[in-house]
Scaffold this active site. Structure first.
Site, mmCIF file in Angstrom:
data_model
loop_
_atom_site.group_PDB
_atom_site.id
_atom_site.type_symbol
_atom_site.label_atom_id
_atom_site.label_comp_id
_atom_site.label_asym_id
_atom_site.label_seq_id
_atom_site.Cartn_x
_atom_site.Cartn_y
_atom_site.Cartn_z
ATOM 1 C CB SER A 198 -0.912 0.012 1.227
ATOM 2 O OG SER A 198 -1.592 1.252 1.337
ATOM 3 C CE1 TYR A 213 -4.567 -1.799 4.601
ATOM 4 C CE2 TYR A 213 -3.768 0.447 4.331
ATOM 5 C CZ TYR A 213 -4.169 -0.761 3.781
ATOM 6 O OH TYR A 213 -4.143 -0.930 2.426
#
Length: 323
Positions: A198, A213
């Site tokens: 990500s 996350y």
């Protein structure tokens, strides 16, 4: 003007000015080469023949978003599929879609809850995956499964179950699935592992209000890079793909498709072209442009920008700012 006059003119210039001119010239050449290389790798470089790794691909998180789009793209490229997810109904639906569109593709499904504490944290996922792929030449693994917060939260506000589920799904599940698939690749001396990272952990220096996350995705990046070095000599290509926003269920609450936010189908089509090349890549072209732009900004500016996004999302949900 004669060449001797030109040389004399150059000699008459201050040394520092000549140095700056040469540095500027070489910097321009370097930038030009980088742009041309990016154009080639993004749009012109032919994708690898993925079937050379093996005739089967295992995809985790295959029922929605990027995982589902990968499944369709890989079926188009002639691979058989093992689709792993926790919802049996969705797995059956995706399998039926693919087999209706690509009748020659064989699809197996693996129902597995990647957030299960017993199955994941205790390593129980490994024998389950090993049994599911027994006898199959799985040459490609797409570690796509991942979850994030239900909404923007300061770290102290995140429920223990939420952040432990994120750790199990994003970090532990990816590790165990890779460990289950890797030995057969080593035996055949070929294979490719693609881990979906990500931009939250790579492109920007911080990702406030989604801290856990982002931290798990930073782990994925380091896992991928280190494995790339370890196993390249054994014929196994390991890659971390670093997308920014993609219009999936994970982001659809706040992000819609646009020039800079591709659909899962558009992202997967670009991602397929990069498999087997660089150890880290940003496949979608507008994501890469955003990354380049971010590189020119101070970390303090990027930090403030990311924090403001998280706080605005909290406000849109009617949450009070944390004290």
């Amino acid at each position: 003007m004669s060449s001797s006059a030109t040389i004399k003119d150059l000699e008459a210039q201050p040394a520092w000015l000549l140095l700056v001119s040469f540095l500027g010239f070489f910097s321009l050449i370097k930038i030009t080469i980088c742009i041309l290389k990016w154009v080639y790798t993004t749009f012109l470089r032919p994708p690898k023949n993925l079937k050379k790794y093996g005739s089967w691909c295992l995809i985790t998180g295959a029922t929605d978003g990027i995982g589902k789009a990968f499944a369709h793209q890989l079926a188009l490229h002639g691979l058989n599929l093992v689709l792993a997810g926790r919802n049996p109904g969705k797995l059956t639906a995706v399998s039926s879609e693919i087999q209706a569109k690509f009748p020659s593709t064989t699809v197996k499904t693996l129902v597995f809850d990647f957030s299960s504490e017993v199955l994941v944290s205790d390593g129980g996922i490994k024998p389950v995956v090993e049994e599911a792929i027994r006898g199959l030449d799985v040459g490609l693994l797409i570690n796509n499964v991942g979850i994030t917060y239900p909404s923007a939260r300061f770290f102290h506000e995140v429920d223990e179950k939420v952040f432990m589920d994120i750790v199990r799904v994003n970090l532990e599940a990816t590790t165990w699935v890779t460990k289950a698939v890797l030995p057969a690749m080593l035996e055949r001396k070929t294979g490719a592992i693609v881990n979906i990272g990500s931009g939250a952990s790579i492109v920007v220096p911080s990702h406030p209000l989604y801290t856990v996350y982002a931290a798990t995705k930073a782990y994925i990046d380091q896992l991928s890079r280190s494995m790339y070095v370890e196993y390249k000599q054994h014929g196994i290509d390991v890659q971390c793909q670093v997308p920014l926003y993609v219009a999936t269920n994970m982001t659809s609450r706040v992000e819609k498709p646009s020039l800079f936010i591709p659909t899962p189908e558009d992202y997967a089509a670009a991602a397929i072209r990069q498999i087997g090349y660089e150890p880290r890549c940003t496949p979608y072209w507008t994501h890469y442009l955003q990354w380049c732009f971010a590189c020119f900004l101070p970390h303090s500016v990027l930090d403030a920008w990311r924090l403001s996004i998280g706080i605005n999302r909290r406000a849109n949900l009617g949450l009070v700012s944390s004290s």
